[in-house]
Design an enzyme around this catalytic site. Structure first.
Site, short mmCIF file in Angstrom:
data_model
loop_
_atom_site.label_atom_id
_atom_site.label_comp_id
_atom_site.label_asym_id
_atom_site.label_seq_id
_atom_site.Cartn_x
_atom_site.Cartn_y
_atom_site.Cartn_z
N TYR A 36 0.96 -1.22 0.01
CA TYR A 36 0.06 -0.04 -0.14
C TYR A 36 0.95 1.09 0.01
O TYR A 36 0.64 2.16 -0.78
CB TYR A 36 -0.89 -0.05 1.21
CG TYR A 36 -1.70 1.41 1.37
CD1 TYR A 36 -3.02 1.36 0.81
CD2 TYR A 36 -1.28 2.33 1.94
CE1 TYR A 36 -3.65 2.43 0.85
CE2 TYR A 36 -2.07 3.48 2.06
CZ TYR A 36 -3.25 3.75 1.48
OH TYR A 36 -3.96 4.60 1.72
N SER A 82 -30.98 14.36 19.28
CA SER A 82 -30.53 13.30 20.22
C SER A 82 -31.41 12.36 20.61
O SER A 82 -32.53 12.16 19.88
CB SER A 82 -30.29 14.06 21.64
OG SER A 82 -31.49 14.51 22.16
N LYS A 117 -23.87 1.47 21.06
CA LYS A 117 -23.99 3.04 21.05
C LYS A 117 -22.37 3.52 21.40
O LYS A 117 -22.12 3.32 22.58
CB LYS A 117 -24.86 3.58 22.39
CG LYS A 117 -25.12 4.92 22.22
CD LYS A 117 -25.85 5.51 23.44
CE LYS A 117 -26.01 7.10 23.36
NZ LYS A 117 -24.64 7.78 23.49
N ARG A 138 -22.33 17.72 15.27
CA ARG A 138 -23.72 17.87 15.42
C ARG A 138 -23.96 19.31 16.13
O ARG A 138 -25.12 19.75 15.96
CB ARG A 138 -24.13 16.66 16.61
CG ARG A 138 -25.36 16.74 16.93
CD ARG A 138 -25.86 15.65 18.08
NE ARG A 138 -27.10 15.79 18.42
CZ ARG A 138 -27.50 16.51 19.22
NH1 ARG A 138 -26.62 17.30 20.04
NH2 ARG A 138 -28.82 16.67 19.85
N GLU A 175 -20.52 8.34 14.06
CA GLU A 175 -20.03 8.78 15.13
C GLU A 175 -18.33 8.48 14.99
O GLU A 175 -17.95 7.34 14.47
CB GLU A 175 -20.44 7.64 16.31
CG GLU A 175 -20.05 8.07 17.64
CD GLU A 175 -21.05 9.03 18.30
OE1 GLU A 175 -21.04 9.53 19.77
OE2 GLU A 175 -21.92 9.31 17.59
N LYS A 317 -28.95 2.62 27.93
CA LYS A 317 -27.71 2.89 28.38
C LYS A 317 -27.28 1.69 29.56
O LYS A 317 -28.16 0.98 30.17
CB LYS A 317 -27.74 3.87 29.24
CG LYS A 317 -27.95 5.29 28.35
CD LYS A 317 -26.77 5.54 27.28
CE LYS A 317 -26.04 6.72 27.38
NZ LYS A 317 -26.29 7.93 28.18
N CYS A 429 -33.19 30.40 49.40
CA CYS A 429 -32.94 31.89 49.95
C CYS A 429 -34.11 32.66 49.58
O CYS A 429 -34.51 32.76 48.60
CB CYS A 429 -31.58 32.34 49.03
SG CYS A 429 -31.37 34.06 49.60
#
EC number: 6.5.1.2
Length: 675
Positions: A36, A82, A117, A138, A175, A317, A429
């Site tokens: 290559y 998202s 993911k 993005r 990604e 997740k 407060c």
């Protein structure tokens, strides 16, 4: 010039592209690296001898751009949304149930495309007539940064698509990530040179993509995996499933993840999740979960989108990584609305690729629930691999000198009383804008992108202006001049001019942005927009009583009271009038006219299972008819829309003599009015 030179050049380019495709996309090298390299050198020498024959898609042109002064902004033609997250089997079940409710198909009959993911950066890459033309981050989903020169340096991204019949325009979304081995080698080189290392592969990938010099990016071991198609313009139709579209991208030379598979039914989806979780440590790149997407494109289109995410996909997740560390202290921070938040100061610990030294304790109830004391050994988790949380205390390790955490009764900033309203978890407060912390956070909110969008005025500038007592209210920002700004630390001519230009530009805004910028508690972007659409003018909002405010979509008793009380406070009125006096202006909104109909201005409650509409669709339809949609039946309820299996609400409505309508009658009203 001999025609054979052009032929020879194109032959070398095609051969090198073929070798790159087999090496980077198919993971099946056809020739040794030395061969290559030999062909690449031969091509470089020929192009050096004949520079007029160099093409932009030549394999030699991956690194050729000059260093940039900065990144230009690119607006995505189709927003890069998202994904919603799932963290448990219950969350996954809820996602599947929402799909069933919307399209009336059993989720066990729906095929899903399942993907790891990747923990990297989402990018958009545009090919025009088969040639890589533009690439962007993005960003915020609407606007990203132009990273074309850097994307061209990534070896597994083709500069030219592997087809003789490319689409006119094809936007590949994917990604960019850094494999773990490459990350480790990069850090080893940095250490050898005495340079700063990266905390994790994601940070390394982000830093590499945002290099102003593409030659530096070219030395970083970045890779791309494609996961979707954005813009597409061609005479040919795309495949009708998500999986087949990814496989089609692969035939064009675009790399896709090797672990992608199809699954049908909740058990198969869970099995994929468990399989990828088990392989996580051996994949060679960082992932933080799986992505599950409805495979059929027609079903994706039926499901549609919510404001920031598709309804047809979810990120499932993995459980956050946990570590133990010591709680050294607790500090109490004061937010924009006066909320007192305890922040744990921790002995630094490395969790899920990040060094964590702070974690929120949320409120006094959370401190009591955990039974936590200063000096304790605590379990820290990065929830969703992002937000550090203390999830437990190792009680047997408590030292003898552990110190109880005392929640303040006076504000740590202004010494005003701290009170907790009955029914609320947060103590606040009572100092209002007398409190420097609240004032500072209010000003930061005022200039933020979704509020007045004064991008030349950041948090550090706000802090410095307040420390020198140059600003006290939002209107003071519009009174700043060049001389004042130039007296500040680290303020150059260019920065001062940028700040003043941003401030001047921000004077022309919208009513919704202005309302949101005021920071009225519980009035977010959506509510501010609803108020603007409903009333049209600021004066109308200021003059509205509680009952009138409650007629606005999504404005209930609590928000109506917040709004009403805001305008009763003379200081707030003074701030608003001062802003208008400084030239802040907007176009009034023309309220939408609602045709007369039997349901206009009526209070309506929905109950039971609807068969033709989703609950959200029915609510939206009622609002278009001018109704106020309530969640409970009372003597003030005018109509009840009763679906199948209506229960206690129907019984109560009948008891109170409330008029009952069926789903068909509701649709009939709407059809009559809009036709």
């Amino acid at each position: 010039m001999p025609h054979s030179i052009e032929t020879q050049l194109e032959h070398l380019r095609e051969k090198l592209r073929e070798y790159e495709y087999h090496y980077h996309v198919l993971d099946n090298p056809l020739v040794p690296d030395a061969e290559y390299d030999r062909l690449m050198n031969e091509l470089k020498n020929l192009e050096w001898q004949h520079p007029e024959l160099i093409t932009s898609d030549s394999p030699t042109q991956r690194v050729g751009a000059k260093p940039l002064d900065g990144f230009a902004q690119i607006t995505h033609e189709i927003p890069m949304l998202s994904l919603d997250n799932a963290f448990s089997d219950d969350d996954l079940t809820g996602f599947l149930r929402r799909i069933e409710d919307r399209i009336a198909i059993n989720s066990n009959q729906i095929e899903f495309c399942c993907e790891p993911k990747l923990d990297g950066l989402a990018v958009s890459i545009l090919y025009v007539d088969g040639v890589l033309t533009q690439a962007a981050t993005r960003g915020d989903g609407t606007t990203g940064e132009d990273i074309t020169a850097n994307i061209r340096t990534i070896r597994n991204i083709p500069l030219k698509l592997k087809t003789n019949n490319p689409p006119h325009r094809l936007e590949v979304r994917g990604e960019v990530f850094m494999p773990q081995q490459g990350f480790e080698q990069l850090n080893e080189k940095a250490l050898a040179k005495g340079e700063k290392t990266f905390a994790n592969p994601r940070n390394a990938a982000a830093g590499s993509l945002r290099q102003l010099d593409p030659k530096i990016t070219s030395q970083r071991p970045l890779m791309l995996n494609a996961y979707n198609i954005g813009v597409y313009e061609s005479d040919d139709e795309l495949p009708t499933t998500h999986f087949d579209r990814l496989q089609w991208l692969k035939t064009l030379g675009i790399p896709v993840n090797a672990e992608i598979t199809l699954a049908t039914g909740s058990q198969a989806l869970t099995a994929f999740y468990q399989k990828i979780q088990a392989k996580r440590s051996s994949l060679g790149y960082d992932i933080d979960g799986t992505v599950l997407k409805v495979n059929e494109i027609t079903l994706q289109e039926q499901l549609g989108f919510i404001s920031k995410a598709p309804r047809w996909a979810i990120a499932y997740k993995f459980p956050a990584q946990e570590e133990m560390t010591i709680l050294n202290d607790v500090e109490f921070q004061v937010g924009r609305t006066g909320a007192i938040t305890p922040v744990a100061k921790l002995e630094p610990v490395f969790v899920a690729g990040v060094t964590v030294s702070n974690a929120t304790l949320h409120n006094g109830d959370e401190i009591e629930r955990l039974g936590i004391a200063i000096g304790d050994t605590v379990i820290i988790r990065r929830a969703g691999d992002v937000i550090p949380q203390i999830v437990g205390v190792v009680a047997e390790r408590r030292p003898d000198n552990a110190k109880k955490i005392a929640f303040p009764t006076a504000c740590p900033v202004c010494n005003s009383a701290v009170v907790r309203v009955e029914g609320e978890a947060v103590a606040r407060c009572t100092g209002g804008l007398f409190c420097g912390a609240q004032r500072k956070e209010a000003l930061k909110h005022f200039v933020s992108r979704k509020a007045m969008d004064i991008d030349g005025v950041g948090e550090k500038l706000i802090e410095q202006l307040m420390e020198r007592e140059l600003i006290h209210t939002p209107a003071d920002l519009f009174k700043l001049d060049h001389t004042t700004l130039m007296r500040l630390d680290r303020m150059g001519e260019k920065s001062a001019n940028n700040a003043l230009q941003s401030i001047e530009k921000a004077k022309n805004t919208t009513l919704a942005r202005f309302l949101f910028a005021l920071g009225i508690r519980d009035v977010g972007e959506s509510t501010a927009q609803n108020l603007a659409n409903h009333f049209g003018t600021l004066d109308a909002i200021r003059q509205a009583d509680l009952d009138t405010l409650k007629q606005v979509q999504d404005v209930g008793e609590v928000v109506a009271n917040r709004l009403f009380q805001f305008w009763q406070e003379p200081h707030n009125v003074e701030v608003v009038e001062d802003l208008i006096a400084q030239g802040v202006t907007w176009q009034d909104v023309v309220p939408q006219e609602i045709a007369d109909n039997p349901l206009k201005d009526k209070t309506v409650v929905l109950t039971g299972t609807l068969t033709q509409l989703t609950r959200d669709q029915a609510k939206a339809l009622l609002q278009q008819l001018g109704c106020k949609v309530s969640g409970s039946v009372s003597s003030k309820t005018d109509y009840l829309i009763a679906g199948e299996k209506a229960g206690s609400k129907l019984a109560k409505a009948q008891e109170l003599g409330v008029k009952i309508l069926s789903e068909d009658e509701l649709i009939g009203y709407f059809t009559t009015i809009v036709s």
